[in-house]
Design a protein around this motif. Structure first.
Motif, PDB file in Angstrom:
ATOM      1  N   ILE A   1       0.758  -9.983   0.412  1.00 27.40           N
ATOM      2  CA  ILE A   1      -0.092  -9.236   1.507  1.00 27.40           C
ATOM      3  C   ILE A   1       1.241  -8.386   1.962  1.00 27.40           C
ATOM      4  N   PHE A   2       0.926  -7.090   1.919  1.00 28.35           N
ATOM      5  CA  PHE A   2       1.798  -6.153   2.538  1.00 28.35           C
ATOM      6  C   PHE A   2       1.017  -5.908   4.029  1.00 28.35           C
ATOM      7  N   ALA A   3       1.349  -6.704   4.917  1.00 26.48           N
ATOM      8  CA  ALA A   3       0.675  -6.489   6.171  1.00 26.48           C
ATOM      9  C   ALA A   3       1.223  -5.388   7.163  1.00 26.48           C
ATOM     10  N   ASP A   4       2.493  -5.059   7.005  1.00 23.96           N
ATOM     11  CA  ASP A   4       3.207  -4.403   7.662  1.00 23.96           C
ATOM     12  C   ASP A   4       2.559  -2.640   7.368  1.00 23.96           C
ATOM     13  N   ASN A   5       2.785  -1.784   8.362  1.00 25.51           N
ATOM     14  CA  ASN A   5       2.167  -0.614   8.222  1.00 25.51           C
ATOM     15  C   ASN A   5       3.507   0.666   8.300  1.00 25.51           C
ATOM     16  N   LYS A   6       4.506  -0.023   8.528  1.00 29.12           N
ATOM     17  CA  LYS A   6       5.715   0.631   8.233  1.00 29.12           C
ATOM     18  C   LYS A   6       6.480   0.482   7.094  1.00 29.12           C
ATOM     19  N   GLN A   7       7.276   1.711   6.591  1.00 29.33           N
ATOM     20  CA  GLN A   7       7.943   1.671   5.505  1.00 29.33           C
ATOM     21  C   GLN A   7       9.197   1.699   5.879  1.00 29.33           C
ATOM     22  N   ASN A   8      10.158   1.267   5.184  1.00 23.24           N
ATOM     23  CA  ASN A   8      11.724   1.174   5.337  1.00 23.24           C
ATOM     24  C   ASN A   8      12.585   2.453   5.141  1.00 23.24           C
ATOM     25  N   SER A   9      11.974   3.369   4.200  1.00 24.40           N
ATOM     26  CA  SER A   9      12.415   4.552   3.983  1.00 24.40           C
ATOM     27  C   SER A   9      11.537   5.454   3.306  1.00 24.40           C
ATOM     28  N   ASP A  10      11.756   6.835   2.967  1.00 24.73           N
ATOM     29  CA  ASP A  10      10.793   7.528   2.179  1.00 24.73           C
ATOM     30  C   ASP A  10      10.412   6.996   0.997  1.00 24.73           C
TER      31      ASP A  10
ATOM     32  N   ASP B   1       9.961   4.040  -0.063  1.00 24.96           N
ATOM     33  CA  ASP B   1       8.973   3.117   0.048  1.00 24.96           C
ATOM     34  C   ASP B   1       7.584   3.583  -0.271  1.00 24.96           C
ATOM     35  N   PHE B   2       7.431   4.784  -0.212  1.00 31.21           N
ATOM     36  CA  PHE B   2       6.151   5.502  -0.327  1.00 31.21           C
ATOM     37  C   PHE B   2       5.796   5.329  -1.932  1.00 31.21           C
ATOM     38  N   ALA B   3       6.717   5.093  -2.694  1.00 34.34           N
ATOM     39  CA  ALA B   3       6.583   4.925  -4.191  1.00 34.34           C
ATOM     40  C   ALA B   3       5.706   3.565  -4.476  1.00 34.34           C
ATOM     41  N   PHE B   4       5.775   2.811  -3.673  1.00 28.13           N
ATOM     42  CA  PHE B   4       4.765   1.497  -3.534  1.00 28.13           C
ATOM     43  C   PHE B   4       3.935   1.288  -2.471  1.00 28.13           C
ATOM     44  N   ALA B   5       3.430   2.438  -1.792  1.00 30.12           N
ATOM     45  CA  ALA B   5       2.783   2.105  -0.586  1.00 30.12           C
ATOM     46  C   ALA B   5       1.231   1.918  -0.778  1.00 30.12           C
TER      47      ALA B   5
END
Length: 71
Positions: free
Chosen positions: A56-65, A67-71
């Motif tokens: 479960i990817f529960a957080d809505n924040k990514q750690n870096s740009d 991370d959008f590759a697997f958002a």
């Protein structure tokens, strides 16, 4: 389950697990989504029919740009 049946495991299946060794190498959970994206890129040349994550990817924040590759 396989021990109860008289057939070999399907060699087309491959399981990647997150275990204590994973935490020792990569640190605490949650891992940056870039790790999951890198795993996808690593497996893609094998042309899998399906890749699934039981996470479960529960957080809505990514750690870096990246991370959008697997958002």
């Amino acid at each position: 389950r396989n021990q109860q049946q008289d057939r070999k495991p399907d060699e087309r299946l491959f399981l990647v697990a997150i275990d204590q060794n994973t935490f020792n190498e990569l640190g605490a959970w949650p891992f940056p989504r870039t790790y999951h994206a890198q795993l996808t890129s690593l497996l893609a040349p094998e042309k899998p029919a399906v890749m699934t994550w039981d996470i479960i990817f529960a957080d809505n924040k990514q750690n870096s740009d990246e991370d959008f590759a697997f958002a």
